[in-house]
Enzyme design. Structure first.
Site, PDB file in Angstrom:
ATOM      1  N   LYS A  32      30.899  65.056 -52.882  1.00 56.82           N
ATOM      2  CA  LYS A  32      31.814  64.403 -51.939  1.00 56.82           C
ATOM      3  C   LYS A  32      32.832  63.547 -52.698  1.00 56.82           C
ATOM      4  CE  LYS A  32      31.949  61.985 -47.559  1.00 56.82           C
ATOM      5  NZ  LYS A  32      31.408  60.876 -46.804  1.00 56.82           N
ATOM      6  N   GLY A  55      26.519  44.920 -40.812  1.00 52.26           N
ATOM      7  CA  GLY A  55      27.874  45.452 -40.732  1.00 52.26           C
ATOM      8  C   GLY A  55      28.069  46.132 -39.391  1.00 52.26           C
ATOM      9  N   ALA A  56      28.800  45.468 -38.493  1.00 51.57           N
ATOM     10  CA  ALA A  56      29.044  46.055 -37.171  1.00 51.57           C
ATOM     11  C   ALA A  56      30.420  46.711 -37.152  1.00 51.57           C
ATOM     12  CB  ALA A  56      28.935  44.981 -36.106  1.00 51.57           C
ATOM     13  N   ALA A  72      34.006  57.920 -37.426  1.00 46.31           N
ATOM     14  CA  ALA A  72      34.172  56.935 -36.351  1.00 46.31           C
ATOM     15  C   ALA A  72      35.244  55.950 -36.770  1.00 46.31           C
ATOM     16  CB  ALA A  72      32.856  56.199 -36.112  1.00 46.31           C
ATOM     17  N   SER A  95      41.121  59.340 -45.418  1.00 46.18           N
ATOM     18  CA  SER A  95      40.666  57.967 -45.157  1.00 46.18           C
ATOM     19  C   SER A  95      41.402  56.976 -46.064  1.00 46.18           C
ATOM     20  CB  SER A  95      39.156  57.862 -45.371  1.00 46.18           C
ATOM     21  OG  SER A  95      38.817  58.341 -46.654  1.00 46.18           O
ATOM     22  N   GLY A 105      28.245  51.358 -38.792  1.00 44.64           N
ATOM     23  CA  GLY A 105      27.153  50.478 -38.359  1.00 44.64           C
ATOM     24  C   GLY A 105      26.991  50.548 -36.841  1.00 44.64           C
ATOM     25  N   ASN A 152      46.733  65.811 -45.261  1.00 47.80           N
ATOM     26  CA  ASN A 152      45.985  66.649 -46.217  1.00 47.80           C
ATOM     27  C   ASN A 152      46.706  67.979 -46.463  1.00 47.80           C
ATOM     28  OD1 ASN A 152      44.174  64.599 -46.238  1.00 47.80           O
ATOM     29  ND2 ASN A 152      42.500  65.716 -45.240  1.00 47.80           N
TER      30      ASN A 152
HETATM   31  P1  NAP Z   1      34.112  49.178 -41.530  1.00 46.22           P
HETATM   32  O1  NAP Z   1      34.466  49.733 -40.184  1.00 46.22           O
HETATM   33  O2  NAP Z   1      35.144  48.431 -42.297  1.00 46.22           O
HETATM   34  O3  NAP Z   1      32.838  48.242 -41.326  1.00 46.22           O
HETATM   35  C1  NAP Z   1      32.267  47.481 -42.345  1.00 46.22           C
HETATM   36  C2  NAP Z   1      31.623  46.283 -41.684  1.00 46.22           C
HETATM   37  O4  NAP Z   1      30.834  45.572 -42.665  1.00 46.22           O
HETATM   38  C3  NAP Z   1      32.606  45.262 -41.100  1.00 46.22           C
HETATM   39  O5  NAP Z   1      32.283  45.059 -39.741  1.00 46.22           O
HETATM   40  C4  NAP Z   1      32.379  44.008 -41.929  1.00 46.22           C
HETATM   41  O6  NAP Z   1      32.451  42.816 -41.197  1.00 46.22           O
HETATM   42  C5  NAP Z   1      30.928  44.206 -42.335  1.00 46.22           C
HETATM   43  N1  NAP Z   1      30.497  43.368 -43.456  1.00 46.22           N
HETATM   44  C6  NAP Z   1      30.985  43.302 -44.720  1.00 46.22           C
HETATM   45  N2  NAP Z   1      30.318  42.392 -45.457  1.00 46.22           N
HETATM   46  C7  NAP Z   1      29.380  41.854 -44.628  1.00 46.22           C
HETATM   47  C8  NAP Z   1      28.379  40.848 -44.786  1.00 46.22           C
HETATM   48  N3  NAP Z   1      28.193  40.203 -45.932  1.00 46.22           N
HETATM   49  N4  NAP Z   1      27.595  40.552 -43.722  1.00 46.22           N
HETATM   50  C9  NAP Z   1      27.764  41.168 -42.539  1.00 46.22           C
HETATM   51  N5  NAP Z   1      28.693  42.121 -42.318  1.00 46.22           N
HETATM   52  C10 NAP Z   1      29.495  42.467 -43.352  1.00 46.22           C
HETATM   53  O7  NAP Z   1      33.561  50.322 -42.485  1.00 46.22           O
HETATM   54  P2  NAP Z   1      33.037  51.793 -42.126  1.00 46.22           P
HETATM   55  O8  NAP Z   1      34.201  52.666 -41.825  1.00 46.22           O
HETATM   56  O9  NAP Z   1      31.930  51.717 -41.155  1.00 46.22           O
HETATM   57  O10 NAP Z   1      32.493  52.232 -43.554  1.00 46.22           O
HETATM   58  C11 NAP Z   1      31.249  51.849 -44.086  1.00 46.22           C
HETATM   59  C12 NAP Z   1      30.917  52.812 -45.216  1.00 46.22           C
HETATM   60  O11 NAP Z   1      30.703  54.117 -44.647  1.00 46.22           O
HETATM   61  C13 NAP Z   1      32.072  52.979 -46.220  1.00 46.22           C
HETATM   62  O12 NAP Z   1      31.587  53.115 -47.526  1.00 46.22           O
HETATM   63  C14 NAP Z   1      32.755  54.267 -45.759  1.00 46.22           C
HETATM   64  O13 NAP Z   1      33.438  54.936 -46.801  1.00 46.22           O
HETATM   65  C15 NAP Z   1      31.555  55.061 -45.279  1.00 46.22           C
HETATM   66  N6  NAP Z   1      31.902  56.116 -44.306  1.00 46.22           N
HETATM   67  C16 NAP Z   1      32.634  55.803 -43.196  1.00 46.22           C
HETATM   68  C17 NAP Z   1      32.923  56.807 -42.270  1.00 46.22           C
HETATM   69  C18 NAP Z   1      33.718  56.510 -41.018  1.00 46.22           C
HETATM   70  O14 NAP Z   1      34.015  57.461 -40.276  1.00 46.22           O
HETATM   71  N7  NAP Z   1      34.062  55.298 -40.704  1.00 46.22           N
HETATM   72  C19 NAP Z   1      32.469  58.121 -42.498  1.00 46.22           C
HETATM   73  C20 NAP Z   1      31.712  58.393 -43.643  1.00 46.22           C
HETATM   74  C21 NAP Z   1      31.437  57.374 -44.545  1.00 46.22           C
HETATM   75  P3  NAP Z   1      33.811  42.177 -40.639  1.00 46.22           P
HETATM   76  O15 NAP Z   1      34.085  42.952 -39.369  1.00 46.22           O
HETATM   77  O16 NAP Z   1      33.406  40.773 -40.373  1.00 46.22           O
HETATM   78  O17 NAP Z   1      34.838  42.364 -41.703  1.00 46.22           O
END
Ligand code: NAP
Length: 305
Positions: free
Chosen positions: A184, A9-10, A131, A252, A14, A202
């Protein structure tokens, strides 16, 4: 030789992890969905992390799920609703004793993943880092925070925590990771759905204090009932503090809905309601909130699970 960090997951988190690990000189490989995404990534030349207005490109090698390389350590950085299917796709590549670090928010996806790969060690994480993506393969480091890591089944810390320290990833090992995740989740349930329904930041919830207090009381009951009394401690005070401290922010879930993205409702409010049902615990306001949110999502053409 260090063990390779495979990052699946990029997306936002990630990229935040992969770039910091790579910057510290650790071996990192990105696992992307399919050949098309891999080609797109290779054309971009790597992942870009934007920190304090400065961008830096990290040419981290990429591969698809189908690559034959064995995986000893996997950082699972997809959304909760993608986690189980993503792990199923790489399951045969896991070595005996492989370790998975699960970055998903909420609860439910961790158990689903662990059931898919019973021989692997699954370590759950709860992060307050923030992020967001401002383009394909580009992530902005928006909020410094902390990541708690833990394994509800085994209290022993893994040996690679010093690699996180070397990479400047603030973290702490905890034997109470479930309590952290539940706390959380409860904060999320008390704030995020209402910001969507009232279409507000919020801080807008300061106009709905009674409703927030009622939800906190029900969430407290739920936490007590499922053996998480520490997560229930002073919940309402913390919810009010978060509402005040983040008054200018959009939650979020609000941002997901505003951007027509699928929410993680099933692993947040949905999980809370499902556990309450399993315990035959009547939490009418929480159930009503779930119904209202599902209706709202459907109205906006978004999945309601
Ligand atoms: P995101 O930006 O949507 O990234 C998720 C990534 O996973 C996407 O790049 C997606 O690919 C990839 N993916 C999904 N299925 C896949 C597969 N089978 N093989 C390879 N790649 C795959 O999500 P995020 O914000 O990083 O969030 C990830 C988790 O962290 C969530 O549960 C979120 O609630 C938690 N979180 C996030 C933050 C934050 O600030 N972002 C903070 C705390 C917690 P595609 O690009 O191809 O769709």
């Amino acid at each position: 030789m260090s063990t390779t960090w495979h990052v699946l997951g990029a997306g936002s988190l990630g990229t935040l992890w992969a770039t910091r690990l790579a910057r510290a000189g650790l071996p990192v490989r990105l696992i992307l969905r399919d050949q098309a995404r891999l080609q797109d990534y290779q054309a971009a030349g790597g992942l870009t992390l934007v920190e304090q207005g400065q961008s830096h490109l990290y040419p981290i090698p990429g591969e698809t799920c189908d690559s034959p390389q064995p995986i000893q350590r996997l950082l699972l950085a997809c959304k909760a609703y993608d986690a189980e299917a993503a792990v199923a796709r790489i399951a045969t590549r896991l070595t005996p004793g492989a370790e998975l670090i699960l970055l998903q928010n909420g609860l439910g996806s961790q158990d689903a993943v662990a059931a898919r790969v019973p021989a692997a060690r699954c370590i759950a994480a709860s992060s307050t880092e923030g992020a967001f993506r401002d383009g394909d393969w580009r992530v902005v480091f928006a909020g410094h925070g902390y990541t708690w890591l833990g394994d509800a089944g085994h209290p022993t810390a893994p040996i690679w925590l010093d690699e996180l320290s070397a990479s400047g990833i603030p973290h702490e090992w905890t034997t109470q990771i479930l309590t952290r995740l539940w706390r959380k989740l409860a904060l999320n349930c008390a704030i995020n759905p209402l910001t969507v329904l009232y279409d507000c930041r919020n801080g807008g919830l300061q106009q709905h204090r009674c409703e927030v207090a009622t939800l906190c009381a029900e969430l407290g009951e739920l936490l007590q009932c499922c053996g998480q009394p520490d997560a229930a401690q002073d919940l309402q005070q913390e919810v009010e503090r978060v509402i005040q401290a983040t008054a200018a922010n959009y939650s979020s879930m609000y941002q997901d809905v505003a951007n027509q993205r699928r929410t993680e409702i099933r692993y947040l409010l949905g999980h809370a309601c499902a556990v309450a049902n399993r315990h035959r615990l009547a939490l009418p306001h929480l159930q009503q909130l779930q119904l209202r949110l599902k209706e709202h999502l459907q109205l906006h053409g978004l999945p309601s699970d």
